[in-house]
Design an enzyme around this catalytic site. Sequence first.
Site, PDB file in Angstrom:
ATOM      1  N   ALA A   1      -2.379  30.083  40.230  1.00  0.00           N
ATOM      2  CA  ALA A   1      -1.128  30.584  40.816  1.00  0.00           C
ATOM      3  C   ALA A   1      -0.289  31.319  39.775  1.00  0.00           C
ATOM      4  CB  ALA A   1      -0.328  29.431  41.415  1.00  0.00           C
ATOM      5  N   ALA A   2      -0.287  30.804  38.538  1.00  0.00           N
ATOM      6  CA  ALA A   2       0.498  31.459  37.482  1.00  0.00           C
ATOM      7  C   ALA A   2      -0.064  32.849  37.192  1.00  0.00           C
ATOM      8  CB  ALA A   2       0.496  30.604  36.223  1.00  0.00           C
TER       9      ALA A   2
ATOM     10  N   ASP B   1       2.019  25.064  44.083  1.00  0.00           N
ATOM     11  CA  ASP B   1       1.714  25.748  42.818  1.00  0.00           C
ATOM     12  C   ASP B   1       2.364  27.128  42.789  1.00  0.00           C
ATOM     13  OD1 ASP B   1       0.086  23.544  42.744  1.00  0.00           O
ATOM     14  OD2 ASP B   1      -1.630  24.590  41.888  1.00  0.00           O
TER      15      ASP B   1
ATOM     16  N   LEU C   1      -3.041  22.530  36.142  1.00  0.00           N
ATOM     17  CA  LEU C   1      -1.749  22.986  35.622  1.00  0.00           C
ATOM     18  C   LEU C   1      -1.317  24.317  36.241  1.00  0.00           C
ATOM     19  CD1 LEU C   1      -2.037  21.996  31.834  1.00  0.00           C
ATOM     20  CD2 LEU C   1      -0.957  20.737  33.698  1.00  0.00           C
TER      21      LEU C   1
HETATM   22  C1  MEV Z   1      -2.822  21.207  43.556  1.00  0.00           C
HETATM   23  O1  MEV Z   1      -2.131  21.602  42.377  1.00  0.00           O
HETATM   24  C2  MEV Z   1      -1.955  20.317  44.397  1.00  0.00           C
HETATM   25  C3  MEV Z   1      -2.600  19.779  45.674  1.00  0.00           C
HETATM   26  O2  MEV Z   1      -1.595  18.974  46.314  1.00  0.00           O
HETATM   27  C4  MEV Z   1      -3.063  20.878  46.615  1.00  0.00           C
HETATM   28  C5  MEV Z   1      -1.905  21.654  47.211  1.00  0.00           C
HETATM   29  O3  MEV Z   1      -0.751  21.238  47.132  1.00  0.00           O
HETATM   30  O4  MEV Z   1      -2.198  22.702  47.788  1.00  0.00           O
HETATM   31  C6  MEV Z   1      -3.781  18.881  45.367  1.00  0.00           C
END
Ligand code: MEV
Length: 334
Positions: free
Chosen positions: A118-119, A160, A114
């Site tokens: 990053a958040a 993210d 979720l």
């Molecule tokens: C992770 O939230 C999403 C992925 O596609 C990795 C990325 O986009 O860097 C699995």
Amino acid sequence: MKEPTIPSPSSSAPRSTGTGRTRAKAILVGEHAVVYGEPAIALPIASLPMRATARREDGPLMLESVLYSGTLADAPEQLAAPRAAVEATLDHLGLPHTGIVLATESTIPAARGLGSSAATAGALALALADLAGRTLTPQEHFDLVQVGERVAHGNPSGLDARTTASTEPVWFQAGEIRSLDLRLRAHLVVADTGVHGRTRVAVADVRSFLERHPARGAELIAELGQITRDAVDDLALDRPRELGARMTRAHGALAELGVSSPELDRLVGAALAAGALGAKLTGGGQGGCLLALAADTTSAGTIAAALRRAGAARTWLHRTDARHPAAPAQVSLG
Ligand code: MEV
């Protein structure tokens, strides 16, 4: 879809306390394929906010959070990503690596796909900029969060970093976002398997699948890209059934790429049996969360209850047409 507007950097007087806000994200479609240049669609989840503060206080750089409180230099490995983003932000703003206490408040579960890393990094970067009396442009903010995301999982697409800073659903491709024409009136049930997701391992496993099965791997990535392109029309034309069917197909493709798990497959099955229009894992996978699409509130409640009976640790409900008027964007999409 329209281009995001980029506010120009501005500055005001430094403050004694700075605040930054971001939120969780859920990837509707396109995870993993997005790492290979395909598009993805992701939604910020306003009901799972992240708030960070930065205040001046003599002494070493400190962090106060649910996971850990102490000097940032001694923070556990789990916080290596936000730590790297904080250090990059201090350098970017010309702030000293001392004399600041950082604090985060959030209910976003960690390592569940979720976007908690990053958040966290994004809210801390905004709080530090606010403390310094500066506004970060979307690109500056993105670059700083990406410093942390690279530590978290090697080769992040940036999805993210962009979505947790946005207050609107986004179309994302090759590092850039656009807003979406979103008229779909449906409900998403977000369900937590209770098992930690393993984004770094999952991203590496997809790469290894593509090396071992280049032809099939390329087909699956292209299929996921096409599902995302078609989903844009479902969102604009309010076609929940079509979107649901595409989500379930995306889950199948992701499972073949090796990023589902027995818990995710079981809960996707339970959601479909309880009347979901479609269901799929969301985020890195191999644990973490899934999304189930429900036609209305009653069905969403039935699906959420079925998921909890089938072992989901937690569920959240999210309206697909939810807007976030109460959450002013510190990084605007325009
Ligand atoms: C992770 O939230 C999403 C992925 O596609 C990795 C990325 O986009 O860097 C699995």
